[in-house]
Design a protein around this motif. Structure first.
Motif, mmCIF file in Angstrom:
data_model
loop_
_atom_site.group_PDB
_atom_site.id
_atom_site.type_symbol
_atom_site.label_atom_id
_atom_site.label_comp_id
_atom_site.label_asym_id
_atom_site.label_seq_id
_atom_site.Cartn_x
_atom_site.Cartn_y
_atom_site.Cartn_z
ATOM 1 N N LYS A 173 44.038 48.239 31.433
ATOM 2 C CA LYS A 173 45.355 48.527 30.870
ATOM 3 C C LYS A 173 45.786 49.985 30.981
ATOM 4 N N LEU A 174 44.860 50.847 31.330
ATOM 5 C CA LEU A 174 45.195 52.270 31.406
ATOM 6 C C LEU A 174 44.365 52.981 32.458
ATOM 7 N N PHE B 148 48.909 54.681 30.212
ATOM 8 C CA PHE B 148 48.966 53.227 30.275
ATOM 9 C C PHE B 148 49.663 52.793 31.551
ATOM 10 N N TYR C 241 52.924 48.299 30.405
ATOM 11 C CA TYR C 241 52.620 48.413 28.982
ATOM 12 C C TYR C 241 53.462 49.539 28.398
#
Length: 87
Positions: A12-13, A28, A32
């Motif tokens: 996610k990052l 991110f 997101y």
């Protein structure tokens, strides 16, 4: 912190493992929205920046600094868990 980020948020990052200092800069992935993540995290008791303070010249970095020097290991684990649940 490195292990927690890899375990809970790697997909996610993006971040670089810090070579010094007391915080890690994380960004991110574009899908997101950090402002929404910050709102959801706040409802669970984790207060983080919405990322807008780090934007400049019209460029959104969708990122924030995560400090780790003042937290106990269990506190860091809880914070990353809440952050992961808020995405």
């Amino acid at each position: 912190l490195d292990h927690l980020l890899q375990t809970h948020l790697a997909d996610k990052l993006r971040y670089r493992r810090p070579t010094g200092g007391m915080a890690a800069w994380v960004r991110f992935r574009p899908n997101y929205d950090l402002a929404q993540i910050a709102q959801r995290a706040a409802k669970k008791g984790l207060y983080i920046r919405n990322g807008k303070d780090y934007n400049y010249a019209g460029i959104s970095h969708n990122g924030l600094r995560i400090g780790f020097a003042s937290l106990l290991p269990e506190e860091m684990k809880e914070a990353i868990s809440i952050l992961s649940q808020s995405i």
